[in-house]
Structure formats: C-alpha cells, structure tokens
Design an enzyme around this catalytic site. Structure first.
Site, PDB file in Angstrom:
ATOM      1  N   VAL A 172       0.849  -1.191   0.000  1.00 11.02           N
ATOM      2  CA  VAL A 172       0.000   0.000   0.000  1.00 11.02           C
ATOM      3  C   VAL A 172       0.885   1.242   0.000  1.00 11.02           C
ATOM      4  CG1 VAL A 172      -1.804   1.264   1.235  1.00 11.02           C
ATOM      5  CG2 VAL A 172      -1.792  -1.254   1.267  1.00 11.02           C
ATOM      6  N   ASP A 174       0.803   5.340   0.724  1.00  6.76           N
ATOM      7  CA  ASP A 174       0.065   6.423   1.379  1.00  6.76           C
ATOM      8  C   ASP A 174       0.697   7.749   0.965  1.00  6.76           C
ATOM      9  OD1 ASP A 174      -1.266   8.163   3.041  1.00  6.76           O
ATOM     10  OD2 ASP A 174      -0.904   7.039   4.885  1.00  6.76           O
ATOM     11  N   CYS A 177       1.240  10.984   4.062  1.00  8.22           N
ATOM     12  CA  CYS A 177       0.912  10.074   5.174  1.00  8.22           C
ATOM     13  C   CYS A 177       0.788  10.781   6.514  1.00  8.22           C
ATOM     14  CB  CYS A 177       1.954   8.969   5.270  1.00  8.22           C
ATOM     15  SG  CYS A 177       3.620   9.557   5.700  1.00  8.22           S
ATOM     16  N   GLY A 178       1.146  12.074   6.577  1.00 10.80           N
ATOM     17  CA  GLY A 178       1.017  12.783   7.848  1.00 10.80           C
ATOM     18  C   GLY A 178       1.864  12.137   8.930  1.00 10.80           C
ATOM     19  N   TRP A 179       1.266  11.976  10.109  1.00 10.14           N
ATOM     20  CA  TRP A 179       1.970  11.369  11.237  1.00 10.14           C
ATOM     21  C   TRP A 179       1.770   9.849  11.273  1.00 10.14           C
ATOM     22  CZ3 TRP A 179      -0.583  16.126  11.842  1.00 10.14           C
ATOM     23  CH2 TRP A 179       0.250  17.208  12.154  1.00 10.14           C
ATOM     24  N   GLY A 180       1.428   9.263  10.138  1.00 13.77           N
ATOM     25  CA  GLY A 180       1.352   7.811  10.029  1.00 13.77           C
ATOM     26  C   GLY A 180       0.052   7.189  10.475  1.00 13.77           C
ATOM     27  N   THR A 198       5.653  12.124   2.835  1.00 18.40           N
ATOM     28  CA  THR A 198       5.186  13.409   3.349  1.00 18.40           C
ATOM     29  C   THR A 198       6.218  14.469   2.998  1.00 18.40           C
ATOM     30  OG1 THR A 198       4.623  14.677   5.345  1.00 18.40           O
ATOM     31  CG2 THR A 198       6.224  12.912   5.603  1.00 18.40           C
ATOM     32  N   SER A 200       6.730  16.974   5.161  1.00 16.91           N
ATOM     33  CA  SER A 200       7.022  17.552   6.461  1.00 16.91           C
ATOM     34  C   SER A 200       8.036  16.687   7.199  1.00 16.91           C
ATOM     35  CB  SER A 200       5.747  17.682   7.302  1.00 16.91           C
ATOM     36  OG  SER A 200       6.058  17.917   8.659  1.00 16.91           O
ATOM     37  N   CYS A 355     -13.261  27.658   9.597  1.00 11.47           N
ATOM     38  CA  CYS A 355     -13.393  26.493   8.714  1.00 11.47           C
ATOM     39  C   CYS A 355     -14.607  25.653   9.108  1.00 11.47           C
ATOM     40  CB  CYS A 355     -12.119  25.657   8.751  1.00 11.47           C
ATOM     41  SG  CYS A 355     -10.719  26.405   7.884  1.00 11.47           S
TER      42      CYS A 355
END
Length: 383
Positions: A172, A174, A177-180, A198, A200, A355
């Site tokens: 897979v 991702d 993926c951000g912080w996983g 990511t 970041s 938002c």
C-alpha cells in the site's frame, strides 16, 4: 496595535467605513458590538476601515492582533457565508493577483512543495498531539455512528480500509501520510505493508516512531518522484496541496504506480466552484499555496487514466471534527502557552472556527472518491 479587551468594546466612530460595513451586514443577523454570541465586539477604532481595505485577510489578521473578539467565531463565519460575503470579502485586487499568479506560475511546483510543511506541519508536534486525537489524524472524521473525535477518526480509517478492500500481504502507498495514522492502522489491523510519503520533516520523524516495529516505511518525498508498483493507494488530506496545474500529473503518477486491478482512495476537501481562488488569510497563515479542487477538476484530471468507482460526500462531518479539535486546543492551551505565543493561539482558534463555519454553511465539501485501474469486477463501496 492590540487593544486591551479589559476596557470593553469601543463606541465605533460614525465613519463611512462603518456605514458601508453595516450595510453589507444588513439582514445577515450580525451586528457590530451586538449581544449575540456570533456578533463581533470591536476594540479598535480602525476595524471597519481595515476590513473594507483588506477583506478576509484583514478580518483574520485583526483578530490575531486583538482588534476584536467573538464568542462563536464558527457561527459568525457561517452567517457571513450564508449571507453571500465569502467571495465578496476578498478585494478584487487580491482575487485578480492570485488568478494571475496561478495562471502564470505553478504555485505548487516541486521547488515550492515543501513550503506548507515548513510553515504549518512543522510548527510543532506537541501542538498537534494535543489538538488531535490519539490516531493523529489531521483530516475529517466519519461521524455517522461516532460519539467522540477518537471514534470518528477510527471510523474514517476503517471506512478507507474497507473501501480499499485490503488483504494481508498487499503493498500500500500512502501519499501524504502525515503522522502515520492510516499506515499504522492498516499495517496493524490488515496485515499490509505501507510506504508513506510526506513533505514535512516533523511528520516523517514522528510517523516513523509511531510505526516502529510495523511493516511501514516513511519517506520525506514529493509525489512526483514516486516509483514502484502498489496494490492499493490512499491519499488522505493531501490533494488540497497539489494545485490545479498539477492535477493531471498527480493522476498520471497514481496511474503509473497503481497495479492492475488496483484501487485508489482519494480523501480531499472540495470546492463548489471551479474558479481558481484562495482565501488570502488561509494562504498566508495556514496552508501556503493550497487550493481546493472542484468536482469537475477531479473528473477532468483523472479522465482516461483511472475509472471512478464511487464518490461519497460527508462534508458536514468536518464541522464536528474541527469543533472537536478546537475544544482540545482550548483545553490544552495553558500547557501549550509555555512554548507558543498568544498570537499563535488566536491564529489556530480563528482557523479552526471559521473552517467549521464554512463546512456548516456547505461552502466546503469533503469527498472520498474511489478509483480503479483495469478492474473487471463490480465494486460496491461500504458506507
């Protein structure tokens, strides 16, 4: 200049700017220095002229500067948008400049791709750890049967896994993926191996720690550099940073690395319009160079590359998600204030609140879209 809120709201000067602003707010249910929770209480005599001169950028910056207060910023934003003051709150010069820049420049080029990571996602993991739930999902939860933020985020992750029809042994990818969050959940519960990317550095470092011992790899990389072949691909809360000039390249990349019979799930905020525009305050302070896709743009960019199997909209759930993040932020702020300024506090409070109001007004949407490549069998999406 920041006024002292202990003095109380000021008496607004009888200026032309005040008259114009009050005429714009007529029939909106919003009163300057009114008593309703969504009424702005003004502490600076130049508030009206600043808003007329700078539009939504001035509204957000003046809040950060302490020029005004509002008990329910989310309800203020909702009423402003329902009253039709969304696009009108951006000065014509700002709209024209952004459209010229977006037309002549690729604001989301590879050279600029890491700007949002450095400006927002790298701000501090401790802030996001307290604002978010234990999954560290920084995207809309699925509140269909959830009673808490954590339940909603787990439900979102499960929904994505079910839509992707994950099976043990699958590879897979991702994207963003951000912080996983998804990588960790999918690897732990579905026996898949996950490669996450990511832009970041802070996210990448923490994601690797959170996924330690699992078949998960996290790389600091741009999606345009992806190689390999994957059975499934997921992208949650990243497409908002791709930009309209790169949509086709994004889907070409997905099509190139997605295996035959593969599935791709795209989870993104969506715009009701294909006009290329951006809120100048969000662009400057929260997500530099971000732009929201329209349904037409997604369909056009993916045409002849992938087959669209399913499209679900649960935009109102982002309202609940953002308000839950705001509640966490306020709860933990006394602890966070040791490291972050009050201006940062007001910036995040304003961002989360307005938002939430935008999703409540249905000015923004949240889509989960499933695509396939060379799939021969029927697809039935879970809900």
């Amino acid at each position: 200049m920041t006024s002292d809120p202990r003095i109380g709201p000021i008496t607004l000067p009888h200026s032309r700017a005040r008259r114009v602003l009050e005429s714009l707010l007529e029939d909106s249910g919003i009163t300057l220095n009114g008593d309703a929770p969504w009424d702005p209480r003004i502490y600076h005599p130049d508030f009206c002229s600043r808003i007329l001169r700078q539009g939504s950028l001035g509204l957000g910056e003046s809040y950060m500067d302490g020029w005004w207060e509002c008990e329910r910023l989310d309800e203020l934003a909702q009423r402003l948008l329902l009253h039709g003051l969304g696009e009108r709150a951006r000065p014509p010069s700002d709209r024209l400049m952004y459209r010229l820049q977006a037309g002549l420049l690729n604001l989301q080029s590879k050279a600029r791709a890491y700007m949002v990571g450095e400006a927002h996602y790298d701000l501090g993991n401790d802030l996001f750890e307290r604002m978010l739930d234990p999954t560290m999902c920084y995207s809309c939860g699925y509140w269909k049967e959830a009673d808490s933020l954590h339940e909603a985020q787990l439900a979102k992750l499960e929904l994505a896994c079910h839509k992707l029809e994950l099976q043990p042994g699958m590879r897979v990818l991702d994207i963003g993926c951000g912080w996983g969050s998804f990588a960790r959940h999918a690897a732990m519960n579905y026996g898949v191996s996950v490669t996450g990317i990511t832009i970041s550095r802070e996210q990448a470092d923490l994601a690797q720690l959170r996924c330690a011992g699992l078949p998960v790899e996290v790389h600091l990389a741009d999606y345009r550099d992806l190689q390999g072949r994957y059975d499934r691909i997921v992208s949650i809360g990243m497409f908002e940073h791709v930009g309209h000039r790169n949509y086709r390249a994004y889907f070409e990349t997905v099509g190139r690395v997605l295996a035959d019979e593969g599935l791709f799930l795209l989870h993104t905020i969506g715009s009701n319009s294909s006009h290329i525009t951006v809120d100048p305050w969000i662009d400057r302070y929260i997500f530099p160079n971000g732009v929201l896709p329209s349904a037409c743009q997604v369909a056009d960019a993916s045409e002849e590359l992938l087959l669209m199997e399913d499209w679900q909209n649960f935009g109102p759930d982002y309202d609940s998600t953002l308000m839950a993040w705001l509640k966490n932020l306020e709860h933990y702020w006394p602890e966070l204030a040791k490291r972050y300024s009050e201006r940062t506090h007001r910036m995040f409070r304003y961002y989360l609140s307005v938002c939430a109001g935008a999703f409540r007004a249905r000015d923004l949407q949240l889509w989960q879209i499933v695509f396939s490549r060379d799939r021969t069998c029927r697809y039935d999406a879970p809900r």
